[in-house]
Scaffold this motif. Structure first.
Motif: not given
Length: 248
Positions: A145-151
């Motif tokens: 996961a990366t911070v862009t994957d935070i939903a």
């Protein structure tokens, strides 16, 4: 390259050059220096602050082994670089925690809190998984996961990534900081003060690592046996008082 070497001048002994981070890895290696000398092995410990150089130099043949990483980090390095470094034996497990100099507990983390986390892919993922499990964010996993994957980020936390070995130096500049156990010890931070701490997680045991061509050789196997002996377990237990746990 940021490193130093701990070695004892010897003649007629077989050199064993091992890359390590300072605490507790180099300290544990120092402990087994004498029994290795009794076997005719001159243990030379090269100390690194960064997490990339020990693998790069091992792959290039400039080190015989290294001791600083857990398997997810090693697997990611091999995948990214096309190398095939191999784990030899697990040695210890360090806590990975969430710390704050100003916030007393998880519930007190405010909106727009600034969070410092490690920048390498494996440890970004580990940090985000922890935050997800704590209910501070929602971050579905599809690989690392990366911070862009935070939903979902209900507290609108602000994330800043730093090279892993620099996190201890920014503790006072952020509301919340992730620290590895070795960093906490180097900076005099009691892991018992963490807002949350992942302890004794065997998936993150720290390994002695070598190359396929030397992993089964005499000097590396002798080091592996010394690191996994009962006296080393006793040293870890006595020296780190539960902040570091033996993984064997």
């Amino acid at each position: 390259m940021s490193s130093s070497v701990r070695a004892v001048a010897t003649r007629g002994m077989r050199p064993l050059r091992v890359g390590a981070t300072p605490v507790p890895h180099a300290e544990i290696l120092d402990f087994v220096r004498e029994p290795l000398a009794d076997c005719g092995i001159d243990l030379q410990i090269e100390i690194f602050e960064s997490f990339e150089e020990p693998n790069e130099l091992l792959a290039a043949g400039r080190l015989h082994a290294n001791f600083f990483q857990y398997l997810p980090f090693l697997d990611d390095f091999n995948r990214r670089t096309g190398n095939a470094l191999v784990p030899v034996v697990p040695v210890h497990i360090e806590p990975f925690g969430l710390y704050s100099a100003t916030i007393a507990d998880l519930e007190a983390i405010p909106e727009f809190a600034e969070v410092a986390l490690p920048s390498d892919p494996v440890n970004v993922d580990r940090s985000l998984v922890m935050l997800d499990e704590l209910g501070l964010i929602s971050c579905p996993r599809r690989g690392l996961a990366t911070v862009t994957d935070i939903a979902a980020n209900p507290r609108r936390l602000i994330f800043k990534e730093f090279a892993s070995w620099t996190l201890g130096g920014v503790r006072e500049d952020f509301d919340v900081v992730f620290l590895f156990g070795n960093q906490a010890m180097e900076w005099g931070v009691d892991t018992g003060t963490a807002l949350h701490c992942d302890r004794a997680n065997a998936a993150y045991a720290e390994y002695l690592v070598a190359r396929p061509d030397n992993a089964d050789g005499f000097v590396v196997r002798a080091l592996a046996e010394a690191l996994n002996c009962e006296s080393t377990r006793d040293f870890i237990d006595a020296t780190y008082a539960g902040q570091v746990l033996a993984a064997f």
